[in-house]
Design an enzyme around this catalytic site. Structure first.
Site, PDB file in Angstrom:
ATOM      1  CG  MET A 174       9.026  24.463  -0.290  1.00  0.00           C
ATOM      2  SD  MET A 174       8.387  25.333  -2.055  1.00  0.00           S
ATOM      3  CE  MET A 174       7.191  26.754  -0.387  1.00  0.00           C
ATOM      4  NE  ARG A 179      -6.580   0.389  10.808  1.00  0.00           N
ATOM      5  CZ  ARG A 179      -4.989   0.269  10.748  1.00  0.00           C
ATOM      6  NH1 ARG A 179      -4.187   1.129  11.201  1.00  0.00           N
ATOM      7  NH2 ARG A 179      -4.581  -1.003   9.787  1.00  0.00           N
ATOM      8  CE  LYS A 203      -0.565  -0.251   4.941  1.00  0.00           C
ATOM      9  NZ  LYS A 203      -0.769  -1.109   5.718  1.00  0.00           N
ATOM     10  CE1 TYR A 232      13.502  32.483   4.407  1.00  0.00           C
ATOM     11  CE2 TYR A 232      13.647  30.057   3.983  1.00  0.00           C
ATOM     12  CZ  TYR A 232      13.222  30.995   3.138  1.00  0.00           C
ATOM     13  OH  TYR A 232      12.727  31.147   1.897  1.00  0.00           O
TER      14      TYR A 232
HETATM   15  C1  LIG Z   1      -0.324  -1.699   7.199  1.00  0.00           C
HETATM   16  C2  LIG Z   1      -0.743  -2.902   7.700  1.00  0.00           C
HETATM   17  C3  LIG Z   1      -0.348  -4.332   7.339  1.00  0.00           C
HETATM   18  C4  LIG Z   1       1.023  -4.653   6.972  1.00  0.00           C
HETATM   19  O1  LIG Z   1       1.734  -4.269   8.864  1.00  0.00           O
HETATM   20  P1  LIG Z   1       3.136  -3.412   8.826  1.00  0.00           P
HETATM   21  O2  LIG Z   1       3.333  -3.683   9.880  1.00  0.00           O
HETATM   22  O3  LIG Z   1       3.878  -2.724   7.315  1.00  0.00           O
HETATM   23  O4  LIG Z   1       3.648  -4.946   8.304  1.00  0.00           O
HETATM   24  C5  LIG Z   1      -1.039  -5.652   7.297  1.00  0.00           C
HETATM   25  N1  LIG Z   1      -2.401  -5.621   7.375  1.00  0.00           N
HETATM   26  C6  LIG Z   1      -3.068  -4.453   7.612  1.00  0.00           C
HETATM   27  C7  LIG Z   1      -4.616  -4.384   7.446  1.00  0.00           C
HETATM   28  C8  LIG Z   1      -2.040  -2.925   7.665  1.00  0.00           C
HETATM   29  O5  LIG Z   1      -3.283  -2.015   7.767  1.00  0.00           O
END
Ligand SMILES: *Cc1c(COP(=O)(O)O)cnc(C)c1O
Length: 348
Positions: free
Chosen positions: A292, A130, A35, A244
């Site tokens: 920046m 969640r 992801k 800055y």
């Molecule tokens: C992001 C995520 C993972 C992977 O988690 P890591 O801690 O990066 O290994 C697995 N399952 C769910 C539901 C996630 O949101």
């Protein structure tokens, strides 16, 4: 060229997948979470390299992310969507052949109505609150859902990065109670859960961060090196100010390098006056504010005038940099700027 170079070691990525895979038994499949554009490193390149290493299943957060992964890995291997089936996703899910992890009775209905017979999985909430169906909701729909033959049932651990936390065993017990005998492949663990041991592995693990070299997988090989070009070097005299708001005053005569990256590249402004860059194995402190597009670095002690300085590399990993401002390696990786040139090494 003043564009910073983000070097991505696909051989190390593959080695990390193999090392995580070796931590569970041969019957347990090790999938890959890709992801957030492969944790900032480029989902297509990452997924392709992991498929070559042996990963047979992939996870993304939202359906749109599945498209690049599908293009990279070909038509066969499953891609799951943690966010499930959202309104308006049917076409994408169908065209990219994604398997949404359905999170609620509402998503279940939506999926069965829009795409009858199309693959899906089930996500259960075992205490993190969640995503996923709560136990009562699951009990109400389990029979119907299971009759449609889901390809996976999963949940997610809230405290897996802390092996001693009692939440781990609590969630494990709830997951078992909700899924025992369901006849569907089960997955509970991301990177942290892989490290908790075999009772957490079920049929499939789905690590993310450990693949990319981050904690809690302490044996991970580093995957990224960020080399930032020096645009200009100048001498300043003791008492002169830098950057800055004059936040830095030179305590002695110094040699300063101005380098080509800043907060627009995800280098947090909170690192002002705190970060360290590296000229080989010489530590070079960041002085003054992060701006920046530029950083100012004390290279007085560097051997010669460096052409580039590393913010991430062998001397400083993603978690080391994260620690400086109290964040985590995940955020450092996913915040890596779009302006960097991503250079891939290894694994065609
Ligand atoms: C992001 C995520 C993972 C992977 O988690 P890591 O801690 O990066 O290994 C697995 N399952 C769910 C539901 C996630 O949101």
């Amino acid at each position: 060229m003043a564009q910073a170079q983000l070097h991505i070691d696909l051989t190390a990525l593959q080695a990390n997948w193999r090392a995580l895979d070796a931590l569970s038994s041969a019957q347990v499949q090790t999938a890959a979470t890709v992801k957030a554009n492969g944790y900032g490193l480029g989902a297509g390149h990452v997924a392709h390299a992991l498929a070559r290493a042996g990963a047979r299943r992939f996870f993304v957060a939202v359906a749109e992310e599945g498209v690049a992964v599908r293009a990279a890995i070909g038509p066969e291997l499953p891609i799951h969507v943690y966010g499930g089936h959202m309104n308006g996703d049917a076409r994408l899910i169908s065209e990219a052949r994604l398997s949404p992890m359905l999170n609620s009775a509402e998503q279940l209905t939506r999926h069965f109505e829009a795409l009858p017979g199309h693959p899906f999985g089930i996500q259960l909430d075992t205490g993190m609150n969640r995503l996923g169906m709560e136990p009562a909701e699951w009990q109400a729909v389990a029979e119907i859902a299971l009759s449609q033959r889901p390809d996976l049932i999963m949940s997610h651990l809230a405290c897996a990065d802390d092996p001693g936390h009692p939440m781990n065993a609590r969630q494990l017990a709830v997951f078992r109670a909700l899924t025992e005998g369901c006849g569907v492949a089960r997955s509970l663990s991301a990177t942290g859960g892989v490290l908790l041991g075999p009772e957490y592995h079920f049929d499939m693990t789905r690590p993310g961060i450990g693949l990319y070299g981050g904690a809690p997988f302490s044996r991970a090989r580093p995957v990224v090196r960020l080399a930032i070009p020096v645009i200009q070097i100048r001498d300043v005299a003791a008492g002169e100010t830098v950057g800055y708001s004059n936040t830095f005053t030179a305590p002695r005569d110094m040699r300063l390098a101005t380098i080509a990256a800043g907060y627009a590249d995800g280098i947090h402004r909170a690192l002002s006056g705190k970060a360290t860059l590296w000229a080989g194995d010489t530590a070079c402190p960041l002085v003054g504010r992060v701006s920046m597009d530029l950083l100012t670095i004390d290279v007085t002690d560097a051997p010669g005038d460096p052409d580039t300085l590393d913010l991430l590399g062998p001397e400083q990993g993603v978690d080391d940099l994260a620690d400086v401002i109290g964040t985590i390696g995940y955020e450092v990786l996913t915040g890596l700027g779009q302006r960097y040139a991503r250079r891939y090494h290894g694994a065609a």
